[in-house]
Design a protein around this motif. Structure first.
Motif, mmCIF file in Angstrom:
data_model
loop_
_atom_site.group_PDB
_atom_site.id
_atom_site.type_symbol
_atom_site.label_atom_id
_atom_site.label_comp_id
_atom_site.label_asym_id
_atom_site.label_seq_id
_atom_site.Cartn_x
_atom_site.Cartn_y
_atom_site.Cartn_z
ATOM 1 N N CYS A 14 -9.179 9.228 1.847
ATOM 2 C CA CYS A 14 -8.576 7.900 1.989
ATOM 3 C C CYS A 14 -8.594 7.514 3.469
ATOM 4 O O CYS A 14 -8.030 8.230 4.293
ATOM 5 C CB CYS A 14 -7.137 7.897 1.477
ATOM 6 N N PRO A 15 -9.228 6.388 3.802
ATOM 7 C CA PRO A 15 -9.294 5.970 5.200
ATOM 8 C C PRO A 15 -7.905 5.843 5.814
ATOM 9 O O PRO A 15 -7.007 5.261 5.212
ATOM 10 C CB PRO A 15 -9.983 4.604 5.145
ATOM 11 N N ALA A 16 -7.730 6.417 6.976
ATOM 12 C CA ALA A 16 -6.474 6.358 7.732
ATOM 13 C C ALA A 16 -5.289 6.949 6.977
ATOM 14 O O ALA A 16 -4.147 6.700 7.322
ATOM 15 C CB ALA A 16 -6.172 4.926 8.179
ATOM 16 N N GLY A 33 0.812 -1.205 0.000
ATOM 17 C CA GLY A 33 0.000 0.000 0.000
ATOM 18 C C GLY A 33 0.842 1.250 0.000
ATOM 19 O O GLY A 33 2.078 1.192 0.027
ATOM 20 N N VAL A 34 0.152 2.390 -0.021
ATOM 21 C CA VAL A 34 0.814 3.694 0.015
ATOM 22 C C VAL A 34 0.298 4.458 1.221
ATOM 23 O O VAL A 34 -0.910 4.581 1.418
ATOM 24 C CB VAL A 34 0.558 4.503 -1.272
ATOM 25 N N SER A 35 1.225 4.939 2.046
ATOM 26 C CA SER A 35 0.883 5.788 3.183
ATOM 27 C C SER A 35 1.057 7.241 2.763
ATOM 28 O O SER A 35 2.140 7.635 2.322
ATOM 29 C CB SER A 35 1.782 5.481 4.380
ATOM 30 N N PHE A 36 -0.033 7.998 2.906
ATOM 31 C CA PHE A 36 0.014 9.412 2.548
ATOM 32 C C PHE A 36 0.347 10.291 3.752
ATOM 33 O O PHE A 36 0.839 11.396 3.600
ATOM 34 C CB PHE A 36 -1.330 9.853 1.973
ATOM 35 N N THR A 37 0.048 9.810 4.952
ATOM 36 C CA THR A 37 0.166 10.656 6.138
ATOM 37 C C THR A 37 1.066 10.071 7.222
ATOM 38 O O THR A 37 1.174 10.634 8.297
ATOM 39 C CB THR A 37 -1.229 10.924 6.737
#
Length: 103
Positions: free
Chosen positions: A67-69, A28-32
């Motif tokens: 985007c959730p979370a 996945g990709v973490s944006f935050t």
């Protein structure tokens, strides 16, 4: 630096890793997860470790609220996901439930 093209590249890379079953895992990709970087992670959720990363562009305005979370995970083998939208400086990237990335 991660403007729109950088985010699209990370999303496509994470989806490819998941579909190709690299190390038998989802990706996945973490944006935050980090204030300065966007990161590809291995597994079903971001836990602080990353596989690839790209620095955020300070000149770009990001909105990851759809985007959730603050992350999106592509399922192992299928690439399916919950879907979300990412906006970078007014341009929107939509990820559908089948993992399609539209921009």
């Amino acid at each position: 630096l991660a403007g729109l093209d950088g985010i699209i590249a990370l999303l496509e890379k994470a989806r490819s890793l998941a579909i190709n079953n690299i190390e038998a895992s989802a990706y996945g990709v973490s944006f935050t997860g980090d204030p300065d970087y966007l990161m590809i992670y291995k597994g079903t959720t971001y836990g602080g470790s990353h596989v690839y990363w790209i620095r955020k562009n300070e000149a770009s305005a990001y909105d990851f609220s759809a985007c959730p979370a603050g992350e999106i995970t592509f399922a192992q083998l299928s690439g399916n996901t919950t879907g979300c939208q990412v906006t970078v400086s007014g341009r929107t990237v939509t990820i559908n439930n089948e993992g399609g990335i539209n921009y």
